[in-house]
Structure formats: structure tokens, C-alpha cells
Design a protein around this motif. Sequence first.
Motif, PDB file in Angstrom:
ATOM      1  N   HIS A 119      -0.473  -0.468   7.719  1.00 37.05           N
ATOM      2  CA  HIS A 119      -0.731  -1.903   7.503  1.00 37.05           C
ATOM      3  C   HIS A 119      -1.095  -2.599   8.821  1.00 37.05           C
ATOM      4  O   HIS A 119      -2.248  -2.816   9.094  1.00 37.05           O
ATOM      5  N   ASP A 133      -4.287  -0.587   3.935  1.00 36.63           N
ATOM      6  CA  ASP A 133      -4.266  -1.537   2.817  1.00 36.63           C
ATOM      7  C   ASP A 133      -4.533  -2.963   3.286  1.00 36.63           C
ATOM      8  O   ASP A 133      -4.235  -3.324   4.431  1.00 36.63           O
ATOM      9  N   ASP A 134      -5.069  -3.756   2.391  1.00 37.45           N
ATOM     10  CA  ASP A 134      -5.042  -5.230   2.474  1.00 37.45           C
ATOM     11  C   ASP A 134      -6.157  -5.895   3.292  1.00 37.45           C
ATOM     12  O   ASP A 134      -6.126  -7.109   3.464  1.00 37.45           O
ATOM     13  N   HIS A 189      -8.054  -2.692  -4.515  1.00 39.47           N
ATOM     14  CA  HIS A 189      -6.644  -3.057  -4.286  1.00 39.47           C
ATOM     15  C   HIS A 189      -6.333  -4.352  -5.041  1.00 39.47           C
ATOM     16  O   HIS A 189      -5.498  -5.118  -4.605  1.00 39.47           O
ATOM     17  N   HIS A 232      -4.204  -9.608  -5.423  1.00 35.07           N
ATOM     18  CA  HIS A 232      -3.000  -8.962  -4.905  1.00 35.07           C
ATOM     19  C   HIS A 232      -1.706  -9.505  -5.500  1.00 35.07           C
ATOM     20  O   HIS A 232      -0.842 -10.018  -4.776  1.00 35.07           O
ATOM     21  N   PRO A 284      -1.349  -2.466  -5.317  1.00 30.65           N
ATOM     22  CA  PRO A 284      -0.741  -3.510  -4.481  1.00 30.65           C
ATOM     23  C   PRO A 284       0.780  -3.520  -4.647  1.00 30.65           C
ATOM     24  O   PRO A 284       1.271  -3.499  -5.782  1.00 30.65           O
ATOM     25  N   CYS A 285       1.488  -3.490  -3.542  1.00 30.01           N
ATOM     26  CA  CYS A 285       2.958  -3.428  -3.527  1.00 30.01           C
ATOM     27  C   CYS A 285       3.480  -2.248  -4.345  1.00 30.01           C
ATOM     28  O   CYS A 285       4.647  -2.235  -4.761  1.00 30.01           O
TER      29      CYS A 285
HETATM   30 ZN   LIG Z   1      -1.366  -4.550  -0.427  1.00 32.30          ZN
END
Ligand SMILES: [Zn+2]
Length: 322
Positions: free
Chosen positions: A15, A72-73, A221, A225, A265-266
Amino acid sequence: MYSQKFNYFHGIMFHHFHDDRIYKYGQGSISKEDFINIINYIGRKNIINADEFYLKSIENKLNENEVCLTFDDGIKCQHDIALPILDDQKIKAFFFVYSSLFDGNPDLLEVYRYFRINYFNNIDEFYDLFFSIIKINLDKFFLENDHIISSNSKKFPHYSTNDIKFRLVRDMFLTSQEYEAIMFKIFDKYEFDPKLYYKRLFMSADDLKNIDFNGHIIGLHSHSHPTLMEKLPFNEQYMEYDKNREVLSKILKKNKSNFKCMSHPCGSYNEDTKNALYQLGVQLGFKQIMTVEKERNMQKLNNSSLEIARQDHADIMSMMQK
Ligand SMILES: [Zn+2]
């Protein structure tokens, strides 16, 4: 040695990165040197390129020791700090990007994190304030959910009890609107304007194009989110991923059917999620834990091609320190 600890293929999940110039150290972030050390600890020869991982996965040909790197993200520091190292080491990775960050109305997860790191001496100071704003007694809620708190502590060894309690309150006790309202109340108190930080925190469309041009795989993703995808009905889940690939395909000038890889996501998903993804032609999906979920009736790791395990970089960092 890393490869002797885990005898099944999986992803490594990254991350946040810091450089002590633009990007400040914060909960779980790593430096460029840490990143290189992690690559060496895993063993460069065990890391295969994203496209190879994808192809081998659909042909069931992945070897036990093989891992891929995943990001991710759509976080800006990944582009600025990790990408040059990847290119240097000739590693092609997966970047799983949620798309609301390109429509001027991003999910604020990153902004919340930035705020917590920069406006408080430590994370518990923030948690204390956050919990104190929720007027109702949380002790009862924590007591009732004691079993979830203890099972999550095992699933996410790098989280503190407060981290887990905070996520539980955010995802289960509050609605997303209530959570946002509380955060904006705190922002006001600190005269913090989230919009001023979008550019510094999120990748731009050009960053994304650059990553794609360098041969990495951009994957799905979700669009906005959600922190608990599994709570949404099927059609909303489907829309999340359909919109996601629509936005990404426009930016990258690619056909929508090119998006065959994703991460949850998560880590949240259910049968509806998998069905929606299969309908959208997605063939490879990553979760974010390394345990067999008995409560979901799983007999093995990498339960399906949409449930490939991932190791959090924070856990590798702690293994390296032992
Ligand atoms: Zn994420």
C-alpha cells in the motif's frame, strides 16, 4: 527463507511508501530501501511478472514458490517511489485501482489516513477522539462482537486491537454516511480541507497511463471502494466493477474486456461478488489474507481463482525482523 515458510503461490500486497520528503512515514508505510529488502528476502527469482502470473493461473501452472507483487488503491506514492524500483529490477506488477479517484469525487480512505498521520501524535490519539464523538457506549458493542475482534486479530496480525475496533465501528456500527459525517466534524475542528490533498495522495490519469505503458497490469478494485462490498446487493456490486472498468478503459484507451484481474477492496466479497466478476469476464482475483477461512467453509488456501491469498508487506517486515 521466505519461500520455505509458504508453500503455495500468492500475491504480496503493498500500500504505502514514504520518502521523508513528500511522503511522511505513517502506519505501515515502507521506504524504498525496505521495499528492496523485501524483494531480496522473498528472493527475486520467486517473483514472477504479473502477466505470467495471470497466464499461469488460468492454466493452473503456478508453482508453489511463485509470488507476484500487487499494489492497491491507486496511491500516488506507489507511482513515485515503488515504480522506479520495479522498473530497475525489471519486475512487472499488478496495480489494482478504484476509479472514483479520477472523477473528482474520490473515496476518502486515503485522505482520512493522511489526516490521521499528520494531525495526531499517534494513531491511538485519533482513535480516542473518534470513539469519544460517538455518544453511545461502545463497550457493549465491543463486548457483543468480542469473537469477531479476536478472530480478526488472528487474520490481521499487523493490526492492533484499536485498529480492529475502529474498523469494526466504521464498517458495522456506523453507516458510511454516519462515518463520513463524524470525520467531517473532526476535519472542521482541525480546519482541514480534504480537497487540497487529492493531488498529493492519488495517482493522476497520466500516472496510470505511465504504469500501463511500462508493462504493468492495471486491474479492477471497484469504483467507489466500499469497505464492506459483501453488504451490497448483487446489482450494486456488479455496477461497482462495471463502472470501474469503464473508467479505466477510457483512460487507458483499452477495451473493457481487457480487465481480467482484480483485488477485493478491504478483502470483502461474497458469492454475489464472484458471480458479478465472472459475468464481467474477470479471471483472477486477490483477497488480502493468508489464512484458510473455515467460517466460509474453505478447505484450502487460494479457494478459487477469484480468491488468491495475499501477504501484507507489513507481515513480511515483521518476519524479517525476527
Ligand atoms: Zn483498497
